[in-house]
Enzyme design. Structure first.
Site, short mmCIF file in Angstrom:
data_model
loop_
_atom_site.label_atom_id
_atom_site.label_comp_id
_atom_site.label_asym_id
_atom_site.label_seq_id
_atom_site.Cartn_x
_atom_site.Cartn_y
_atom_site.Cartn_z
N GLU A 123 0.81 -1.20 0.00
CA GLU A 123 0.00 0.00 0.00
C GLU A 123 0.86 1.26 0.00
O GLU A 123 1.94 1.29 0.58
CB GLU A 123 -0.91 0.00 1.23
N CYS A 136 3.43 8.62 1.06
CA CYS A 136 3.99 7.70 2.06
C CYS A 136 4.25 6.37 1.37
O CYS A 136 3.33 5.70 0.92
CB CYS A 136 2.97 7.57 3.19
N CYS A 143 6.82 -6.70 7.61
CA CYS A 143 7.95 -6.16 8.37
C CYS A 143 8.48 -7.28 9.27
O CYS A 143 7.70 -8.04 9.82
CB CYS A 143 7.48 -4.97 9.21
N CYS A 147 6.76 -4.21 16.37
CA CYS A 147 6.38 -3.15 17.31
C CYS A 147 4.93 -3.42 17.74
O CYS A 147 4.07 -3.68 16.91
CB CYS A 147 6.51 -1.79 16.64
N CYS A 150 1.77 -1.60 16.26
CA CYS A 150 1.73 -1.39 14.80
C CYS A 150 1.04 -2.55 14.11
O CYS A 150 1.41 -3.70 14.30
CB CYS A 150 3.15 -1.21 14.26
N CYS A 381 -1.07 5.94 9.86
CA CYS A 381 0.16 5.28 10.30
C CYS A 381 -0.14 3.96 10.98
O CYS A 381 -1.00 3.89 11.84
CB CYS A 381 0.88 6.11 11.35
N1 SAH Z 1 9.24 0.97 9.97
C1 SAH Z 1 9.53 2.34 9.99
C2 SAH Z 1 8.66 3.18 9.06
C3 SAH Z 1 7.17 2.85 8.99
S1 SAH Z 1 6.11 3.20 10.32
C4 SAH Z 1 9.43 2.89 11.39
O1 SAH Z 1 8.96 2.17 12.26
O2 SAH Z 1 9.88 4.00 11.61
C5 SAH Z 1 5.74 4.94 10.29
C6 SAH Z 1 5.40 5.51 11.68
O3 SAH Z 1 4.08 5.11 12.14
C7 SAH Z 1 6.36 5.00 12.75
O4 SAH Z 1 6.77 6.06 13.58
C8 SAH Z 1 5.51 4.02 13.51
O5 SAH Z 1 6.02 3.80 14.78
C9 SAH Z 1 4.17 4.70 13.49
N2 SAH Z 1 3.05 3.81 13.81
C10 SAH Z 1 2.98 2.48 13.65
N3 SAH Z 1 1.78 2.01 14.08
C11 SAH Z 1 1.07 3.07 14.50
C12 SAH Z 1 -0.26 3.22 15.00
N4 SAH Z 1 -1.07 2.20 15.13
N5 SAH Z 1 -0.65 4.47 15.32
C13 SAH Z 1 0.15 5.54 15.13
N6 SAH Z 1 1.41 5.44 14.65
C14 SAH Z 1 1.87 4.23 14.32
FE1 SF4 Z 2 7.84 -2.42 11.32
FE2 SF4 Z 2 5.62 -1.19 12.20
FE3 SF4 Z 2 7.76 -1.36 13.77
FE4 SF4 Z 2 7.84 0.27 11.64
S1 SF4 Z 2 6.48 0.49 13.41
S2 SF4 Z 2 9.42 -1.18 12.30
S3 SF4 Z 2 6.58 -0.94 10.18
S4 SF4 Z 2 6.53 -3.09 13.01
#
Ligand code: SAH
Ligand code: SF4
Length: 410
Positions: A123, A136, A143, A147, A150, A381
């Site tokens: 996406e 974006c 991944c 996290c 996420c 995000c």
């Molecule tokens: N993997 C990379 C880039 C993609 S995530 C990273 O983690 O930096 C882009 C941003 O969205 C990151 O800061 C991530 O921590 C945040 N993010 C992930 N899940 C989220 C959620 N459910 N609500 C708000 N931000 C989120």
């Molecule tokens: Fe991967 Fe989501 Fe963590 Fe970014 S925030 S490193 S996309 S698991």
């Protein structure tokens, strides 16, 4: 109102498949030298013309946005036919395009399998604002990191995207928005009033860009090439969860703006939220930030901080944040948590977020609260997840209910 164009009817699928097959190598995503080499190796262009032809193709692909050799008018018909025999500059299959009520767009792209395996889907999201339009971009399918807040992190890594596939997201978005010379923007599209429709890119889609360093580097160097797509490196931001060994190289070899997904200010909590912290703890991460090439007040690092209710949103946490970032030219992006079905986290109350933001502002940091965009199409995000695991309708409805109960901005 959400608009959704589903291109998955059988006829449309077949037509797209037929167009996609047989697979010829793409010229998108090659460096100039590789492009010249490919032209010579295929026997299409004599060695002495290679550099000139590579430059010509570069212009058509990246300045004019042409996706078919037939449109390259200053190249002879015979040569265009030869090129078409060996190569392609076509766009990927768009499985679905969704347009949110706030103008945010989300595309679901399908890329062919590379080697063994199945086709993959990823996406890409476009967020129009007053003076800019941000794309974006995803770097991986799924991944490897997990996290805990996420949604993408719940999907296993399928594979890295190639440089071509990373660039294809930008090229196709610009196609769909009419963002190449002599193209029209679709009626009713929400785009910046002037300037480029895609003025900024952020590597903040699916995946961890620094676990796909070479492909991301190649794609971003092409995106910022002054004779091509010509995006300023200041308008490109790469976000990492903290892959410390690649952070210096990102500044040195790519030279784009850096964002760090921080989310916690002590190791105990960060270990839980961003588990890569166990491998590269805060001390190492912050040291890598201090050493980031080109860092200055004009080129600050963005620290992303997701607001999780009763987890990381107290004034103590805000104090910890200021202490941790002391001396680093920084911007702090507070991201209201975007919920997804099955998560145990909740977004902090609005009042708590404002208090947190005020504390940080008073300490001298700009701390915009990032307004969630495109929630109605799950484009926010951490909500990106591909078709292979697309949400069931019932989950989607549950999410919508949660969003309305949450803050009602959706
Ligand atoms: N993997 C990379 C880039 C993609 S995530 C990273 O983690 O930096 C882009 C941003 O969205 C990151 O800061 C991530 O921590 C945040 N993010 C992930 N899940 C989220 C959620 N459910 N609500 C708000 N931000 C989120
Ligand atoms: Fe991967 Fe989501 Fe963590 Fe970014 S925030 S490193 S996309 S698991």
């Amino acid at each position: 109102m959400t608009l959704s164009f589903d291109l998955t009817t059988e006829g449309a699928r077949d037509a797209l498949r037929a167009r996609a097959a047989p697979e010829k190598p793409s010229l998108i995503g090659l460096t100039r030298a590789e492009l010249a080499e490919a032209l010579v190796a295929s026997g299409t262009v004599p060695e002495r013309q290679a550099k000139m032809r590579a430059q010509q193709l570069w212009h058509w692909m990246y300045v004019r946005g042409v996706s078919d050799f037939a449109g390259m008018f200053n190249i002879s018909k015979d040569l265009r036919a030869e090129l078409d025999k060996h190569f392609t500059v076509a766009r990927p299959e768009i499985v679905e395009e969704q347009i949110s009520s706030d103008g945010t767009r989300k595309w679901l792209f399908r890329f062919p399998p590379r080697g063994a395996g199945r086709p993959v889907e990823i996406e890409t999201v476009y967020i129009p604002e007053e003076g800019r339009g941000t794309l974006c971009i995803s770097s991986q399918v799924g991944c490897t990191l997990t996290c805990s807040f996420c949604h993408t992190g719940t999907q296993k890594l399928v594979r890295n995207l190639t440089a071509e596939e990373i660039l294809a997201q930008l090229l196709t978005a610009r196609d769909r928005l009419g963002d190449f010379p002599d193209r029209d923007t679709p009626d009713g599209a929400i785009v910046p009033a002037e300037g480029r429709k895609v003025s900024n890119i952020v590597m903040m889609g699916m995946g961890e860009p620094l676990y796909n360093f070479e492909a991301v580097k190649k794609a971003l160097l092409i995106a910022s090439d002054g004779d091509g797509l010509s995006l300023s490196k200041r308008r490109i931001t790469l976000s990492t969860s903290g892959v410390v060994p690649e952070i210096f190289r990102t500044g040195e070899e790519i030279g784009v703006m850096l964002a760090i997904s921080l989310h916690a200010t002590n190791d105990d909590l960060r270990d839980l939220l961003v588990p890569i912290n166990k491998k590269y703890p805060l001390k190492e991460l912050i040291a890598a930030c201090r050493a980031y090439p080109g860092l200055s007040n004009a080129r600050r690092i963005t620290f992303e901080y997701v607001m999780l209710k009763d987890v990381n949103d107290s004034i103590e946490d805000a104090k910890g944040l200021i202490k941790l970032l002391k001396g680093i030219p920084a911007k702090i992006n507070l991201i209201p948590f975007n919920p997804w079905p099955g998560t145990n986290y909740q977004c902090s109350d609005w009042e708590t977020i404002e208090k947190f933001a005020d504390y940080i502002n008073n300490a001298g940091y700009a701390s915009p609260i990032r307004t969630p965009r495109g929630r109605d199409i799950l484009a926010a995000c951490g909500q990106l997840k591909s078709e292979s695991e697309r949400m069931r309708k019932v989950d989607r409805l549950a999410l919508e209910a949660m969003m309305i109960a949450g803050h009602g901005e959706a």
